[in-house]
Scaffold this active site. Structure first.
Site, PDB file in Angstrom:
ATOM      1  N   HIS A 342      -8.392  -1.177   6.988  1.00  0.00           N
ATOM      2  CA  HIS A 342      -8.613  -2.304   6.099  1.00  0.00           C
ATOM      3  C   HIS A 342      -9.156  -1.945   4.713  1.00  0.00           C
ATOM      4  O   HIS A 342      -9.003  -2.719   3.759  1.00  0.00           O
ATOM      5  CB  HIS A 342      -9.582  -3.279   6.763  1.00  0.00           C
ATOM      6  CG  HIS A 342      -9.360  -4.709   6.392  1.00  0.00           C
ATOM      7  ND1 HIS A 342      -9.782  -5.754   7.168  1.00  0.00           N
ATOM      8  CD2 HIS A 342      -8.764  -5.279   5.328  1.00  0.00           C
ATOM      9  CE1 HIS A 342      -9.460  -6.897   6.601  1.00  0.00           C
ATOM     10  NE2 HIS A 342      -8.840  -6.640   5.473  1.00  0.00           N
ATOM     11  N   SER A 343      -9.799  -0.793   4.575  1.00  0.00           N
ATOM     12  CA  SER A 343     -10.562  -0.577   3.347  1.00  0.00           C
ATOM     13  C   SER A 343      -9.733  -0.390   2.073  1.00  0.00           C
ATOM     14  O   SER A 343     -10.099  -0.922   1.026  1.00  0.00           O
ATOM     15  CB  SER A 343     -11.534   0.596   3.528  1.00  0.00           C
ATOM     16  OG  SER A 343     -10.867   1.835   3.605  1.00  0.00           O
TER      17      SER A 343
END
Length: 629
Positions: A342-343
């Site tokens: 997700h980052s």
């Protein structure tokens, strides 16, 4: 201006990153704006006496010369020294993702499942309900994987050559930076806080990582002349990988370590690097790869819940490398999904990519180019007793996390956005949020703080803001819907008021005026010895206990479902797709919670959808069947 010059000017304006220089910087809202929105969001949660006490804290916080004013000036300084975006440059990656030490599996990574390819041979989905025994790969699986590889590389070419049209709304252009954070990007564990391997744009790697039976292979995407190989070439390479892995001696499943607690994985990775220089070479190949393809030697069948669980976390996290920004898993039936770290980017961008990838069906007789010269290369780890111990302990820690994940899918086909716009006369996203509010209220007889992802991509390097869905209006709506004394018109009026309040908050967040990111920035600028009841009052943290964490990804016509994990162990994570005539929900909660139940919430989403349709039709007329086509 000549026609030739006009044409060239037009081409430049439609280049992928042509609007970047026009994008404004993320603004800093005023203290008054953010605290007013914050107070309004507390109204459905507090008594009038409690709210009065918080108002006094707010009044003192924002007074002239108060700590709020001091923090605001510090935040303005942060903005002045930030090259692009005060939030993204200074804090967001670390605070939202990299300092979180829990395993990525279930907790952080998301999945986006593909629809079945139209050319799927019937027997792959009908024989034995699509279930295929473990230990077997299939020819169709290879064909679809080869096609997806080719399409993923084609999309990268659109980005690299800036021929992908820039994303725009009716009112403004959107930031395209996140498209540069998809290919060749990998998260690596570090003690205390992770990092992303630096990958310049365009990503220089020319190969894909293929994982089969926990073994790793490098598959070349391009020939010596720089042209990408054909789908037929990729089929040849994938068959070579399958042939090799079926007869090869298998190394331990090192990829399992990427699913472990981040600090444990950081220590295990350092040990791998200490064991042998070969491990540095292998890790570099994995981390630099454009993306990963996992070939599962089994199929979970036509049961969507079982399928998405495999796509979410694999079988006990085997046959995956969860640190890659983009990883595609394909079962032996040909069913597949994208799993994302997700980052580096939000799931919306990869969803756009895979929707484009899925827009073209797999060719059953893909031609070869005749340029293929080298076979895929197996890359291996040298392991010692400590690595084997690390893997065994990681499996013990991961197993309960996966077993506790109650992930389900709902596909509701009775209506979609056509109905919501024509008969409900609501914003589709606001309507979906009210569906979730009502379903939760039906299940738990209360309202709770609710997070929805809002986009701030109209700003340079903008990512997300928090839409606080729970409002006075949404609470009145769900209570009214459960009341037997209100008429359909009265319930419909409550729906209209709730969706309008939600749309107003959504617009504010899109304009960079959401309160949560602003208050986060202020709080992070407190120095040692500084504090204020505004931040220490329990409701400040309580209002951010997102027992409903939600997000939408658009229509998703070529996606069968999507989802992510709940943020709190007694809450839900809900992702949804709003198609013209099909609504899809991915729901996740924990079996261990005595408060939550994904199946119960799923059924109540269905109930809410039907009841809301009924009141809308009673007020605005029946939704004609032919308009559903």
């Amino acid at each position: 201006m000549s026609k030739k010059v006009e044409l060239e000017k037009g081409k430049r304006e439609f280049k992928t990153f042509s609007n970047q220089h026009r994008l404004p910087r993320l603004p800093i809202p005023s203290l008054e704006e953010s605290t007013t929105r914050y107070l309004n969001s507390l109204r459905p949660l507090l008594s009038s006496e409690e709210l009065a006490r918080i108002k006094q804290h707010v009044k003192d916080f924002i007074r002239p010369g108060g700590i709020g004013q001091i923090l605001q000036q510090r935040l303005i300084d942060v903005d002045r020294i930030s090259p692009y975006n005060w939030l993204d440059d200074a804090w967001w990656m670390k605070k939202a993702y990299h300092e979180w030490r829990v395993p990525l599996v279930v907790n952080s990574n998301w999945y986006i499942a593909f629809i079945d390819d139209p050319n799927t041979p019937k027997e792959y989905l009908t024989h034995n309900n699509g279930v295929r025994p473990k230990g077997q790969f299939s020819e169709w699986q290879i064909k679809r994987a080869a096609h997806i590889i080719g399409r993923m590389l084609d999309f990268k070419e659109l980005i690299d050559t800036e021929t992908l049209p820039p994303d725009v709304t009716r009112s403004y252009p959107l930031c395209m930076y996140q498209y540069t954070r998809c290919y060749g990007v990998t998260r690596i564990p570090k003690p205390g806080s992770d990092e992303l391997v630096y990958t310049p744009h365009p990503a220089p790697a020319r190969y894909i990582l293929v994982i089969a039976k926990n073994q790793f292979y490098v598959l070349d995407g391009y020939g010596k002349n720089g042209q990408r190989y054909s789908d037929g070439d990729f089929e040849i390479q994938l068959r070579q990988i399958v042939d090799d892995v079926l007869k090869a001696k298998h190394d331990p499943p090192v990829g399992v370590l990427t699913a472990d607690d981040r600090d444990f994985w950081a220590v295990a990775r350092e040990n791998l690097l200490k064991v042998s220089p070969q491990n540095r070479e292998t890790l570099t190949f994995i981390e630099n790869a454009l993306f990963a393809i996992s070939l599962d030697d089994y199929s979970t069948g036509v049961d969507l819940d079982k399928f998405i669980r495999n796509m979410f976390h694999g079988m006990n996290a085997h046959n995956r490398w969860f640190d890659k920004a983009l990883s595609i898993s394909i079962e032996s039936s040909g069913r597949g999904a994208l799993n994302g770290e997700h980052s580096p980017c939000d799931a919306l961008i990869p969803s756009i990519i895979v929707d484009w990838v899925m827009s073209e069906s797999t060719t059953l007789n893909a031609p070869t180019s005749g340029r293929l010269t080298a076979a895929p290369r197996r890359i291996r780890f040298v392991t010692d007793e400590q690595t084997l111990k690390d893997i065994a302990e990681a499996e013990k820690r991961i197993g309960p996390i996966i077993a506790d994940s109650d992930a389900v899918i709902l596909q509701f086909s009775e209506y979609g956005t056509h109905f919501i716009k024509k008969i409900a006369k609501c914003s589709p996203d606001a309507y979906m949020q009210m569906v979730i509010q009502l379903a939760y209220f039906k299940t738990h007889k209360k309202v709770v703080p609710t997070y929805e992802t809002g986009s701030t991509r109209q700003f340079l390097h903008g990512r997300t803001g928090t839409i606080r869905t729970l409002s006075v209006e949404s609470k009145s709506f769900v209570e009214g819907m459960e009341s037997e004394s209100l008429t359909a018109q009265e319930k419909y009026n409550l729906l209209q008021a709730a969706t309008k309040a939600h749309s107003d908050y959504t617009r504010d967040v899109s304009d960079g005026k959401g309160c949560d990111r602003h208050l986060l920035g202020l709080r992070l600028l407190l120095r040692e010895g500084e504090s204020h009841p505004f931040f220490t009052e329990p409701i400040f943290a309580k209002s951010q206990e997102w027992l409903l964490s939600t997000s939408g990804l658009g229509a998703g016509n070529r996606l069968s479902g999507s989802g992510f994990g709940c943020v709190f162990p007694n809450g839900y994570g809900i992702n949804y797709l709003t198609g013209d005539n099909l609504l899809k929900f991915g729901i996740e909660s924990k079996y261990s919670s005595t408060e939550t139940d994904s199946n119960a919430l799923r059924q109540n989403i269905v109930n809410a959808l039907k009841e809301m349709r009924d009141i809308c039709e009673q007020v605005n007329g029946i939704y004609e069947k032919e308009s559903r086509l």
